[in-house]
Design an enzyme around this catalytic site. Structure first.
Site, mmCIF file in Angstrom:
data_model
loop_
_atom_site.group_PDB
_atom_site.id
_atom_site.type_symbol
_atom_site.label_atom_id
_atom_site.label_comp_id
_atom_site.label_asym_id
_atom_site.label_seq_id
_atom_site.Cartn_x
_atom_site.Cartn_y
_atom_site.Cartn_z
ATOM 1 N N GLU A 1 1.018 -1.216 -0.022
ATOM 2 C CA GLU A 1 0.142 0.135 -0.112
ATOM 3 C C GLU A 1 0.894 1.104 0.014
ATOM 4 O OE1 GLU A 1 -2.793 -0.701 -0.613
ATOM 5 O OE2 GLU A 1 -3.522 -2.280 0.150
ATOM 6 N N HIS B 1 -3.086 1.952 8.244
ATOM 7 C CA HIS B 1 -3.952 1.234 7.978
ATOM 8 C C HIS B 1 -4.355 0.118 8.641
ATOM 9 C CE1 HIS B 1 -6.328 -1.230 5.018
ATOM 10 N NE2 HIS B 1 -5.337 -2.227 4.570
ATOM 11 N N HIS C 1 -12.930 -4.009 3.248
ATOM 12 C CA HIS C 1 -11.258 -4.052 3.476
ATOM 13 C C HIS C 1 -10.777 -3.481 4.773
ATOM 14 C CE1 HIS C 1 -7.227 -3.918 1.515
ATOM 15 N NE2 HIS C 1 -7.121 -3.830 2.774
ATOM 16 N N GLU D 1 -18.067 11.446 21.824
ATOM 17 C CA GLU D 1 -16.644 12.040 21.384
ATOM 18 C C GLU D 1 -16.546 11.969 19.970
ATOM 19 O OE1 GLU D 1 -14.261 7.870 22.516
ATOM 20 O OE2 GLU D 1 -13.288 9.718 22.658
ATOM 21 N N HIS E 1 -7.318 -3.497 9.653
ATOM 22 C CA HIS E 1 -8.371 -4.222 9.288
ATOM 23 C C HIS E 1 -9.484 -4.524 10.378
ATOM 24 C CE1 HIS E 1 -5.963 -6.344 5.704
ATOM 25 N NE2 HIS E 1 -6.200 -5.069 5.562
HETATM 26 P P1 13P Z 1 0.932 -5.450 3.132
HETATM 27 O O1 13P Z 1 1.680 -6.733 3.751
HETATM 28 O O2 13P Z 1 1.855 -5.483 1.627
HETATM 29 O O3 13P Z 1 1.448 -4.099 3.885
HETATM 30 O O4 13P Z 1 -0.414 -5.369 2.822
HETATM 31 C C1 13P Z 1 -1.268 -5.666 4.072
HETATM 32 C C2 13P Z 1 -2.590 -5.045 3.777
HETATM 33 O O5 13P Z 1 -3.428 -4.772 4.501
HETATM 34 C C3 13P Z 1 -2.883 -4.854 2.039
HETATM 35 O O6 13P Z 1 -3.965 -3.799 2.190
HETATM 36 ZN ZN ZN Z 2 -5.298 -3.921 3.720
#
Ligand code: 13P
Ligand code: ZN
Length: 279
Positions: free
Chosen positions: A113, A136, A207, A166, A138
């Site tokens: 990313e 980033h 995602h 909040e 998940h």
């Molecule tokens: P990477 O291992 O390349 O950082 O990818 C993980 C991810 O969350 C892709 O969206």
């Molecule tokens: Zn990801």
């Protein structure tokens, strides 16, 4: 490398792992380094490394250094083996190529990313030069909501705001939603960085989430705040598709003066019913 930056970077990766946001290699973290931080670690940097394509252009970040997690690396391992999991990269003079000057000692490349991270960091530098972090993850509840709420910025912002007082204080600019796209490239980076021009939270449908901030606590705290509210919303929706009581648009507006915030008015629409997700 025992610096404050390394400690803060590692802590964020570990904290995210402990929250359950980083299954396998899921998620990534980047930081645009200050000159003094580069000088602090200068003796460890190998400037002879080979140049590689970023996969996009970020001229606004030319010649800068970044600390980034590696592609395929596990967030849980960053604390155990920093040099294997993390890289410091340097961009070239037009922001199209990078070289790994530190880390990833067993091979590999920066996160897939990287285009999204760098395009976000470029937009942020323009917006506020002290916004240096892009994260980033998940987080499950936020992802779950992308299956049942309309993929609409105003609806997502409003429904998440309503779950915790909040929220509007922590992210008054609201949330941007990116519809499902192929991850790991320039196209999704363009969409995400459009959001980061004005907002600190971008949700990638089915995602995960991208957030940004000035320091690691603030950035992690933002991810945590959104995900906590998403968790409350998932609980509410598991009991009912409607709310009996909630925070009203006028209640939100009343927060602005005491908290010195300006809320995204597009999220303060009058609802036609109390059905969750309906405008
Ligand atoms: P990477 O291992 O390349 O950082 O990818 C993980 C991810 O969350 C892709 O969206
Ligand atoms: Zn990801």
């Amino acid at each position: 490398m025992e610096t404050r930056l390394v400690r803060d970077f590692v802590k964020t990766c570990t904290d995210g792992w402990l929250q359950g946001w980083h299954e396998r290699n899921g998620g990534n973290l980047s930081y645009r380094m200050k000159d003094a931080e580069v000088e602090e670690v200068r003796e460890y940097l190998n400037e002879d490394a080979e140049w590689k394509d970023v996969g996009t252009e970020v001229p606004g970040l030319a010649n800068e250094y970044f600390m980034v997690t590696g592609s395929g690396k596990y967030m849980r391992n960053v604390q155990l083996d920093f040099e294997d999991s993390v890289a410091i990269i340097r961009l070239n003079e037009d922001g199209t190529r990078y070289k790994i000057v530190y880390g990833l000692i067993n091979g590999g490349r920066p996160t897939s990313e990287l285009p999204s991270h760098l395009m976000n960091l470029e937009v942020l530098k323009h917006r506020d030069p002290e916004m240096r972090i892009v994260y980033h993850a998940h987080p499950a509840n936020t992802i779950a909501l992308t299956f049942v709420l309309p993929l609409d910025d105003a609806v997502f912002t409003r429904e998440i705001w309503e779950m915790a007082t909040e929220c509007p204080v922590v992210f008054p600019q609201g949330i941007g939603v990116v519809p499902w796209m192929v991850p790991g490239g320039k196209e999704i980076g363009i969409k995400t960085s459009e959001i980061m021009k004005t907002r600190n939270v971008a949700i990638w449908a089915h995602h995960g989430m991208f957030v940004c901030g000035h320091d690691f606590d603030e950035t992690f705290g933002l991810m945590h705040t959104v995900e906590k509210s998403a968790e409350i919303l998932v609980k509410v929706m598991s009991m009912s598709d409607r709310k009996l009581n909630t925070i009203t648009p006028q209640d939100f507006r009343d927060l602005q003066k005491p908290f010195n915030i300006t809320l995204d008015e597009t999220a303060l629409y009058e609802k036609k019913s109390n059905k969750i997700g309906e405008r």
